[in-house]
Write a protein that holds these residues in place. Structure first.
Motif, short mmCIF file in Angstrom:
data_model
loop_
_atom_site.label_atom_id
_atom_site.label_comp_id
_atom_site.label_asym_id
_atom_site.label_seq_id
_atom_site.Cartn_x
_atom_site.Cartn_y
_atom_site.Cartn_z
N ARG A 163 4.01 2.53 0.30
CA ARG A 163 5.11 3.33 -0.51
C ARG A 163 5.96 3.87 0.57
O ARG A 163 7.08 4.22 0.47
CB ARG A 163 4.42 4.54 -1.20
CG ARG A 163 5.45 5.24 -2.07
CD ARG A 163 4.35 6.41 -2.74
NE ARG A 163 5.47 7.21 -3.63
CZ ARG A 163 5.04 8.04 -4.47
NH1 ARG A 163 3.83 8.37 -4.85
NH2 ARG A 163 5.91 9.04 -5.08
N SER A 179 1.56 4.15 4.52
CA SER A 179 1.47 3.35 3.34
C SER A 179 2.55 2.49 3.03
O SER A 179 3.60 2.62 3.49
CB SER A 179 1.32 4.36 2.11
OG SER A 179 2.29 5.28 1.79
N ASN A 187 10.01 3.83 1.14
CA ASN A 187 10.81 4.99 1.24
C ASN A 187 11.75 5.23 2.13
O ASN A 187 12.86 5.92 2.16
CB ASN A 187 9.94 6.28 1.21
CG ASN A 187 9.20 6.67 0.00
OD1 ASN A 187 9.62 6.18 -1.41
ND2 ASN A 187 8.03 7.42 0.17
#
Length: 221
Positions: A53, A51, A57
């Protein structure tokens, strides 16, 4: 920490390292093919099967993804074994096996050359496509060398700015870069480990020669 927790932690870190490596590999390939502005983070995520995200990260920018993560350069278990090799020597004294253990460490790291060869070739392609990234790559290399100096210093129980530590980092870094340049040169058929040992042997022969401090020039203290 019990054994099951250690195993779980190790598996989790290996999974994270694998994800980082996948992201870096995709980012390098796309950059070498299209240039830095020729693709999006979303395309990296799709090809890496993660993803958006998750991408952020691990890496704040595409440039950081291309450079990779410092922890992936030298596996922690390999560094731990190297540091443990100096345990029998008094802290604050340079251990008599430091040079030999540095050679062993270099050879262990060279075992990963075949696995990471395609990534390295991709990075070479990235530099050709986006030469302005070279400054970032140099900065990342300096960061990695600073961390290596801290690891060597921790093993020896001395400061990272100890002259032997600094020389070890500079010498091994130069030898590794020279060996890599020869390995990735057009027409090379020799193994990286063979080139590495040839250069280490040459450095050892040179530095094993006796020398005398030259007399200072007149007018200089």
């Amino acid at each position: 920490m019990n054994d099951s927790a250690e195993i779980e932690g190790g598996l989790r870190e290996r999974k994270r390292a694998a994800t980082r490596a996948t992201i870096t590999g995709v980012a390098r390939r796309l950059t070498a093919e299209r240039g830095l502005n020729g693709y999006t983070v979303e395309e990296v995520c799709e090809l890496a099967d993660i993803s958006r995200r998750t991408f952020f990260n691990y890496f704040p920018t595409k440039e950081d993804a291309i450079l990779g993560h410092v922890d992936d350069e030298i596996p922690q278990d390999v560094i731990a074994g190297f540091i443990a090799g100096g345990a029998s020597s008094p802290s604050g004294e340079i251990s008599p096996t430091l040079f030999q253990d540095l050679i062993g460490l270099s050879l262990k790291l060279s075992e990963n050359m075949a696995a990471s060869e395609e990534e390295t070739r991709q990075l070479i392609g990235v530099i050709k496509k986006e030469p302005q990234l070279m400054l970032r790559i140099i900065g990342a290399t300096e960061e990695r060398e600073a961390q290596f100096a801290r690891d060597v210093a921790r093993r020896e129980g001395v400061s990272p700015d100890h002259p032997v530590v600094q020389m070890a980092v500079a010498l091994l870094g130069t030898i590794a870069r020279k060996s890599s340049m020869a390995y990735f040169s057009d027409g090379n058929t020799r193994a990286y480990s063979e080139l590495l040992m040839e250069n280490i042997s040459a450095a050892s022969q040179l530095f094993s020669q006796n020398f005398e401090n030259p007399a200072p020039l007149e007018g200089h203290l």
